[in-house]
Design a protein around this motif. Sequence first.
Motif, mmCIF file in Angstrom:
data_model
loop_
_atom_site.group_PDB
_atom_site.id
_atom_site.type_symbol
_atom_site.label_atom_id
_atom_site.label_comp_id
_atom_site.label_asym_id
_atom_site.label_seq_id
_atom_site.Cartn_x
_atom_site.Cartn_y
_atom_site.Cartn_z
ATOM 1 N N GLN A 242 8.841 19.640 16.530
ATOM 2 C CA GLN A 242 8.779 21.099 16.667
ATOM 3 C C GLN A 242 10.066 21.715 16.147
ATOM 4 O OE1 GLN A 242 7.528 21.344 20.990
ATOM 5 N NE2 GLN A 242 6.592 23.172 20.163
ATOM 6 N N ARG B 5 3.873 22.206 18.079
ATOM 7 C CA ARG B 5 3.679 20.770 18.225
ATOM 8 C C ARG B 5 2.633 20.344 17.188
ATOM 9 N NH1 ARG B 5 3.373 16.202 21.267
ATOM 10 N NH2 ARG B 5 5.163 16.297 22.611
ATOM 11 N N ASP C 143 7.590 15.310 18.398
ATOM 12 C CA ASP C 143 6.566 16.203 17.833
ATOM 13 C C ASP C 143 7.093 17.036 16.666
ATOM 14 O OD1 ASP C 143 8.264 17.795 19.204
ATOM 15 O OD2 ASP C 143 6.788 18.609 20.595
ATOM 16 N N ASP D 234 12.962 15.615 19.072
ATOM 17 C CA ASP D 234 11.708 15.277 19.752
ATOM 18 C C ASP D 234 10.681 14.732 18.771
ATOM 19 O OD1 ASP D 234 12.838 16.155 22.031
ATOM 20 O OD2 ASP D 234 11.718 18.046 22.137
ATOM 21 N N ARG E 40 11.587 27.388 15.310
ATOM 22 C CA ARG E 40 10.871 26.337 16.026
ATOM 23 C C ARG E 40 9.387 26.437 15.711
ATOM 24 N NH1 ARG E 40 11.027 22.775 20.647
ATOM 25 N NH2 ARG E 40 9.365 23.209 22.127
HETATM 26 MG MG MG Z 1 7.757 19.551 21.943
#
Ligand code: MG
Length: 320
Positions: free
Chosen positions: A110, A211, A108, A106, A208
């Motif tokens: 993350q 963002r 962002d 992704d 994780r």
């Molecule tokens: Mg995300």
Amino acid sequence: MTGVVMEKSCLYIVVPCYNEQEVLRDTANVLARFLSDNSDLLSERSRVLFVDDGSRDKTWSIISALCGESRRFEGLRLSHNRGHQNALWAGMDTVKEKCDCLITIDADLQDDVNAMRAFIEKFQAGVDIVYGVRKKRDTDSAFKRLTAEGFYKVMAFLGAETVYNHADYRLLSKRAVQELMRYDEVNLYLRGMVPLLGFHSEKVYYERGRRMAGESKYPLKKMLALAFQGATSFSVKPIRFLWKLGLAIMLLSLIGGVLDLLLPGFDPGFTAFSVWCACGLILSALGLVGEYVGKVYEEVKRRPRYSVMEYLQSDDAPKG
Ligand code: MG
Ligand code: UDP
């Protein structure tokens, strides 16, 4: 080592982007650095492909600027917003002939970028699919955590084989991508589809993060839609459950009816209630059946999953 030189792999990092102007430059820097820091494993031809999923902000102009600045970057612009799963598909479809392996991540970031080194090492050791699995979810809100974890449990209950706490952060070898692209369904649910490939797979665990900037492009509505997509694309259990429920209700009402006849003065008093209840049940059952029929309708139309408006790549990019 016996002096055998491991051949370097050509990696494509596929990044779906929807209104990601706040994070895109940082993301590009981090990914480009990853490619150069891992040049002991990766060939010069490795690239980052940004897929602009019909963004309405400056995402595409940033992507095209990035492509002008470095041959490490490529940009694919979809003609309109088709959603995360289709954007990933578009990216994978575009690079499937050019790479030895690809990683989807992704925009962002993350998902911990550093885990990618372990992905590649496993690939080079002969693994076709590497799943990135989140260790903890401390950085997600309690609500997101609850809904997301509930989702994996419901999917498991429904019988769709999914990897717990794995989203769409994964490595696929060239042959795994090519096999995946042979799946013709237009209702995409990659987390359910990839395990069907059956190739040798392994997991890599990572933390994780939050963002970096901007806000989640997966509000509750989209998350529920994805969950529903997963459930109805991968399981007929909901529909099968209906006839069992119908049968149970029918038997109960038969027993009630018999009791009513046999026992003088037996009047449970829910006649009106039960009629309404049965009506509701029939309607929702019809609706659920309708969902499956609707799916069949979409599948038989075979509309393309995405349309490309522009594809930017350097002149010396690997050719497909
Ligand atoms: Mg995300
Ligand atoms: N995304 C996309 N199309 C969409 C929605 C999201 O390509 O219609 C991308 C988005 O840019 C991001 C990824 O999908 O790279 C995951 O979205 P996000 O990080 O907002 O989801 P979350 O992490 O909150 O579940």
